[in-house]
Design a protein around this motif. Structure first.
Motif, PDB file in Angstrom:
ATOM      1  N   MET A   1       0.839  -1.195   0.000  1.00  0.00           N
ATOM      2  CA  MET A   1       0.000   0.000   0.000  1.00  0.00           C
ATOM      3  C   MET A   1       0.876   1.247   0.000  1.00  0.00           C
ATOM      4  N   GLN A   2       0.530   2.221  -0.825  1.00  0.00           N
ATOM      5  CA  GLN A   2       1.343   3.430  -0.911  1.00  0.00           C
ATOM      6  C   GLN A   2       0.463   4.674  -0.908  1.00  0.00           C
ATOM      7  N   PRO A   3       0.948   5.754  -0.292  1.00  0.00           N
ATOM      8  CA  PRO A   3       0.158   6.990  -0.252  1.00  0.00           C
ATOM      9  C   PRO A   3       0.148   7.684  -1.606  1.00  0.00           C
ATOM     10  N   ILE A   4      -0.952   8.363  -1.900  1.00  0.00           N
ATOM     11  CA  ILE A   4      -1.044   9.196  -3.094  1.00  0.00           C
ATOM     12  C   ILE A   4      -0.491  10.581  -2.763  1.00  0.00           C
ATOM     13  N   ASP A   5       0.325  11.129  -3.648  1.00  0.00           N
ATOM     14  CA  ASP A   5       0.843  12.487  -3.485  1.00  0.00           C
ATOM     15  C   ASP A   5      -0.304  13.454  -3.759  1.00  0.00           C
ATOM     16  N   LEU A   6      -1.014  13.830  -2.704  1.00  0.00           N
ATOM     17  CA  LEU A   6      -2.241  14.600  -2.854  1.00  0.00           C
ATOM     18  C   LEU A   6      -2.011  15.932  -3.564  1.00  0.00           C
ATOM     19  N   ASP A   7      -0.919  16.612  -3.270  1.00  0.00           N
ATOM     20  CA  ASP A   7      -0.676  17.929  -3.858  1.00  0.00           C
ATOM     21  C   ASP A   7      -0.493  17.868  -5.368  1.00  0.00           C
ATOM     22  N   ASN A   8      -0.036  16.718  -5.857  1.00  0.00           N
ATOM     23  CA  ASN A   8       0.188  16.580  -7.298  1.00  0.00           C
ATOM     24  C   ASN A   8      -0.813  15.627  -7.964  1.00  0.00           C
ATOM     25  N   TRP A   9      -1.859  15.304  -7.248  1.00  0.00           N
ATOM     26  CA  TRP A   9      -2.886  14.396  -7.761  1.00  0.00           C
ATOM     27  C   TRP A   9      -3.965  15.202  -8.473  1.00  0.00           C
ATOM     28  N   PRO A  10      -4.312  14.857  -9.719  1.00  0.00           N
ATOM     29  CA  PRO A  10      -5.333  15.624 -10.438  1.00  0.00           C
ATOM     30  C   PRO A  10      -6.690  15.655  -9.732  1.00  0.00           C
ATOM     31  N   ARG A  11      -6.942  14.683  -8.857  1.00  0.00           N
ATOM     32  CA  ARG A  11      -8.229  14.623  -8.164  1.00  0.00           C
ATOM     33  C   ARG A  11      -8.213  15.344  -6.809  1.00  0.00           C
ATOM     34  N   LYS A  12      -7.181  16.106  -6.521  1.00  0.00           N
ATOM     35  CA  LYS A  12      -7.075  16.725  -5.196  1.00  0.00           C
ATOM     36  C   LYS A  12      -8.345  17.491  -4.828  1.00  0.00           C
ATOM     37  N   GLN A  13      -8.823  18.369  -5.696  1.00  0.00           N
ATOM     38  CA  GLN A  13      -9.992  19.171  -5.370  1.00  0.00           C
ATOM     39  C   GLN A  13     -11.259  18.318  -5.328  1.00  0.00           C
ATOM     40  N   HIS A  14     -11.354  17.328  -6.205  1.00  0.00           N
ATOM     41  CA  HIS A  14     -12.514  16.438  -6.205  1.00  0.00           C
ATOM     42  C   HIS A  14     -12.536  15.608  -4.915  1.00  0.00           C
ATOM     43  N   PHE A  15     -11.343  15.180  -4.489  1.00  0.00           N
ATOM     44  CA  PHE A  15     -11.213  14.432  -3.245  1.00  0.00           C
ATOM     45  C   PHE A  15     -11.714  15.269  -2.071  1.00  0.00           C
ATOM     46  N   GLU A  16     -11.277  16.507  -2.003  1.00  0.00           N
ATOM     47  CA  GLU A  16     -11.678  17.397  -0.908  1.00  0.00           C
ATOM     48  C   GLU A  16     -13.165  17.714  -0.974  1.00  0.00           C
ATOM     49  N   LEU A  17     -13.706  17.814  -2.187  1.00  0.00           N
ATOM     50  CA  LEU A  17     -15.118  18.143  -2.345  1.00  0.00           C
ATOM     51  C   LEU A  17     -16.023  17.071  -1.757  1.00  0.00           C
ATOM     52  N   PHE A  18     -15.736  15.809  -2.054  1.00  0.00           N
ATOM     53  CA  PHE A  18     -16.667  14.744  -1.728  1.00  0.00           C
ATOM     54  C   PHE A  18     -16.371  13.988  -0.431  1.00  0.00           C
ATOM     55  N   LYS A  19     -15.166  14.076   0.113  1.00  0.00           N
ATOM     56  CA  LYS A  19     -14.793  13.168   1.185  1.00  0.00           C
ATOM     57  C   LYS A  19     -15.581  13.371   2.474  1.00  0.00           C
ATOM     58  N   ASN A  20     -16.159  14.538   2.666  1.00  0.00           N
ATOM     59  CA  ASN A  20     -16.914  14.786   3.898  1.00  0.00           C
ATOM     60  C   ASN A  20     -18.425  14.777   3.681  1.00  0.00           C
ATOM     61  N   PHE A  21     -18.860  14.349   2.499  1.00  0.00           N
ATOM     62  CA  PHE A  21     -20.301  14.212   2.277  1.00  0.00           C
ATOM     63  C   PHE A  21     -20.871  13.170   3.239  1.00  0.00           C
ATOM     64  N   SER A  22     -22.109  13.379   3.683  1.00  0.00           N
ATOM     65  CA  SER A  22     -22.729  12.397   4.578  1.00  0.00           C
ATOM     66  C   SER A  22     -23.003  11.081   3.843  1.00  0.00           C
ATOM     67  N   GLN A  23     -23.218  11.141   2.533  1.00  0.00           N
ATOM     68  CA  GLN A  23     -23.375   9.938   1.708  1.00  0.00           C
ATOM     69  C   GLN A  23     -22.545  10.164   0.440  1.00  0.00           C
ATOM     70  N   PRO A  24     -21.245   9.837   0.479  1.00  0.00           N
ATOM     71  CA  PRO A  24     -20.347  10.184  -0.617  1.00  0.00           C
ATOM     72  C   PRO A  24     -20.284   9.158  -1.750  1.00  0.00           C
ATOM     73  N   TYR A  25     -21.049   8.067  -1.634  1.00  0.00           N
ATOM     74  CA  TYR A  25     -21.035   7.045  -2.678  1.00  0.00           C
ATOM     75  C   TYR A  25     -22.051   7.360  -3.773  1.00  0.00           C
ATOM     76  N   PHE A  26     -21.742   6.943  -5.006  1.00  0.00           N
ATOM     77  CA  PHE A  26     -22.757   6.946  -6.047  1.00  0.00           C
ATOM     78  C   PHE A  26     -22.854   5.549  -6.648  1.00  0.00           C
ATOM     79  N   ASN A  27     -24.024   5.266  -7.212  1.00  0.00           N
ATOM     80  CA  ASN A  27     -24.347   3.922  -7.682  1.00  0.00           C
ATOM     81  C   ASN A  27     -24.607   3.924  -9.174  1.00  0.00           C
ATOM     82  N   VAL A  28     -24.107   2.893  -9.840  1.00  0.00           N
ATOM     83  CA  VAL A  28     -24.386   2.660 -11.256  1.00  0.00           C
ATOM     84  C   VAL A  28     -24.818   1.209 -11.424  1.00  0.00           C
ATOM     85  N   CYS A  29     -25.876   0.970 -12.193  1.00  0.00           N
ATOM     86  CA  CYS A  29     -26.313  -0.391 -12.516  1.00  0.00           C
ATOM     87  C   CYS A  29     -26.090  -0.646 -14.002  1.00  0.00           C
TER      88      CYS A  29
END
Length: 212
Positions: A1-29
Motif C-alpha cells: 500500500m502506498q500513499p497518493i501524493d495529494l498535492d500533485n494528484w489531479p483529483r485533489k480538489q474532487h477528493f476534498e469536495l466529496f470526502k466529507n459528504f454524509s453519503q459520498p457514494y454513487f451507484n451505477v447499474c
C-alpha cells in the motif's frame, strides 16, 4: 500500500469536495455479458459464482482507481485486495466469507470452497468477521440470484468511510445471456468515467477467463 501524493494528484480538489459528504457514494447499474462465462463454467463444471467473484478480484487488481482507499483522510493505493462476500445459509440468513485473490482459478476455487464451508458453520459475528471486516483492503460483494434488478441501494452507516467499493450481482438471464451488476464507489476516488473503464476491464476479465 502506498500513499497518493495529494498535492500533485489531479483529483485533489474532487477528493476534498466529496470526502466529507454524509453519503459520498454513487451507484451505477449495468448489465454484463455473462453468457460465455456461464457456458464455460457449466462445460467445465466450475462454480459460476466462484468464477465471477474471481474475475471481479482480478479486474480490481488490474485497475488502479478501484484500488484507492481513504485512510486517515488521505488517499492510498492498495497493492492487493480481498473480497468480503455475502453468502446464504440454510436458515435463510447470511454470513460473510473472506476470499483472497489468486492467480490461478483452481487454487481460488479450492480456497473459496473451504472458506465458504467454514463461514456457514459460524455465526454472523464470527472470529473472521472480527478480524477482517472494516479493513481497507476489501471489496464488498453481494449476490441476489433471485432478482433481475435494474436498480439497487445499500444500507449505509454514518461511520468513517474507507472508500470500499460495493458490488451486487443479480440473476443470470438465460434468455439474454446477461446479468445485472450494481456498483457503488466513493466519489472522492472515482467518477462515472472511472466506473465505465472498470466495467470494461471486468467484462474483459470475464471474456479472458473463458479462453482458459
Amino acid at each position: 500500500m502506498q500513499p497518493i501524493d495529494l498535492d500533485n494528484w489531479p483529483r485533489k480538489q474532487h477528493f476534498e469536495l466529496f470526502k466529507n459528504f454524509s453519503q459520498p457514494y454513487f451507484n451505477v447499474c449495468v448489465r454484463l455479458d455473462a453468457q460465455a462465462l456461464y457456458d464455460y463454467c457449466k462445460t467445465n463444471q466450475y462454480s459460476f459464482f466462484q468464477a465471477y467473484v474471481y474475475c471481479t478480484l482480478k479486474a480490481c487488481q488490474s485497475y488502479d482507481s478501484i484500488m484507492l482507499r481513504i485512510i486517515d483522510n488521505q488517499p492510498w493505493l492498495l497493492n492487493s485486495v480481498r473480497a468480503s462476500v455475502v453468502e446464504l445459509t440454510e436458515n435463510d440468513t447470511f454470513v460473510f466469507s473472506y476470499f483472497n485473490s489468486a492467480n490461478d482459478f483452481k487454487e481460488f476455487a479450492n480456497h473459496a470452497s473451504n472458506v465458504s464451508k467454514k463461514a456457514k458453520q459460524q455465526p454472523l459475528f464470527s472470529d473472521a468477521f472480527a478480524q477482517t471486516e472494516g479493513q481497507a483492503d476489501l471489496i464488498h460483494i453481494s449476490v441476489l440470484p433471485w432478482l433481475n434488478f435494474s436498480a439497487f441501494s445499500h444500507a449505509f452507516s454514518e461511520g468513517e468511510s474507507l472508500g470500499i467499493p460495493k458490488f451486487v450481482f443479480g440473476q443470470f438471464d438465460k434468455h439474454t445471456g446477461t446479468m445485472p451488476l450494481a456498483i457503488d464507489v466513493h466519489h472522492s476516488l472515482m467518477d462515472g468515467l472511472h466506473v465505465a473503464k472498470f466495467i470494461n476491464t471486468l467484462q474483459g476479465t470475464f471474456d479472458t477467463f473463458c479462453k482458459g
